[in-house]
Design an enzyme around this catalytic site. Structure first.
Site, mmCIF file in Angstrom:
data_model
loop_
_atom_site.group_PDB
_atom_site.id
_atom_site.type_symbol
_atom_site.label_atom_id
_atom_site.label_comp_id
_atom_site.label_asym_id
_atom_site.label_seq_id
_atom_site.Cartn_x
_atom_site.Cartn_y
_atom_site.Cartn_z
ATOM 1 N N ASP A 98 32.501 39.976 44.866
ATOM 2 C CA ASP A 98 33.712 40.097 45.679
ATOM 3 C C ASP A 98 34.090 41.565 45.863
ATOM 4 O O ASP A 98 33.697 42.418 45.075
ATOM 5 C CB ASP A 98 34.875 39.342 45.019
ATOM 6 C CG ASP A 98 34.673 37.842 45.097
ATOM 7 O OD1 ASP A 98 33.859 37.411 45.923
ATOM 8 O OD2 ASP A 98 35.325 37.123 44.333
ATOM 9 N N CYS A 147 37.991 39.390 37.196
ATOM 10 C CA CYS A 147 38.635 39.476 38.507
ATOM 11 C C CYS A 147 39.777 40.485 38.491
ATOM 12 O O CYS A 147 40.065 41.123 39.505
ATOM 13 C CB CYS A 147 39.199 38.130 38.916
ATOM 14 S SG CYS A 147 38.022 36.794 38.714
ATOM 15 N N CYS A 150 38.531 35.949 44.908
ATOM 16 C CA CYS A 150 39.030 34.633 44.521
ATOM 17 C C CYS A 150 40.548 34.665 44.347
ATOM 18 O O CYS A 150 41.182 35.711 44.475
ATOM 19 C CB CYS A 150 38.386 34.246 43.203
ATOM 20 S SG CYS A 150 38.912 35.331 41.883
ATOM 21 N N CYS A 153 30.668 38.851 40.557
ATOM 22 C CA CYS A 153 30.708 37.788 41.567
ATOM 23 C C CYS A 153 30.411 38.298 42.970
ATOM 24 O O CYS A 153 30.253 37.506 43.890
ATOM 25 C CB CYS A 153 32.081 37.132 41.559
ATOM 26 S SG CYS A 153 33.366 38.317 41.986
#
Ligand code: FES
Length: 129
Positions: free
Chosen positions: A35, A102, A58, A33
């Site tokens: 991040d 994540c 996130c 993603c």
């Protein structure tokens, strides 16, 4: 979709921020993603005395970092290195499969911070010799 523990750590994350004079810093990016996550550690007598994290990530990344830092605090470096992505997810009572990537960020950044600390110690010892 998220367990209560995930929501709790997302809404009220622990150990957020920076340690300006950290002994080890680890930054990793999530290729899925884009991040980013940074973990700062203070080490005393081979134990993680203090730990903080900063993330552009996130909600699941925030929750897993909060959990990872709580799990790592007070542990020896060897114990903290054993904290795996899976341990973090199960401590949070699971994450939705699409969010599993994540949880990688926090554990990887923790390991990177410890490696950074160990490398700095080695350099210090070499200078002393
Ligand atoms: Fe990027 Fe979760 S979507 S860390």
């Amino acid at each position: 979709m998220y367990s209560d523990k995930v929501m709790e750590n997302f809404k009220n994350p622990k150990n957020t921020g920076e340690i300006p004079d950290a002994d080890g810093v680890g930054t990793v990016g999530n290729p899925v993603c884009g991040d980013m996550m940074t973990i700062f550690i203070k080490v005393k007598d081979n134990r993680i005395e203090d730990i903080k994290f900063k993330t552009f990530g996130c909600g699941a990344a925030i929750a897993t970092s909060s959990m990872t830092t709580q799990m790592a605090k007070g542990k020896t470096l060897e114990e903290a290195l054993k904290i795996s992505r899976k341990d973090v997810a199960s401590e949070l009572n699971g994450l939705p499969p699409v969010k599993m990537h994540c949880s990688n960020l926090a554990a990887d950044a923790l390991h990177a911070a410890i490696q950074d600390y160990l490398k700095k110690q080695q350099t210090k010892n070499e200078v002393k010799k």
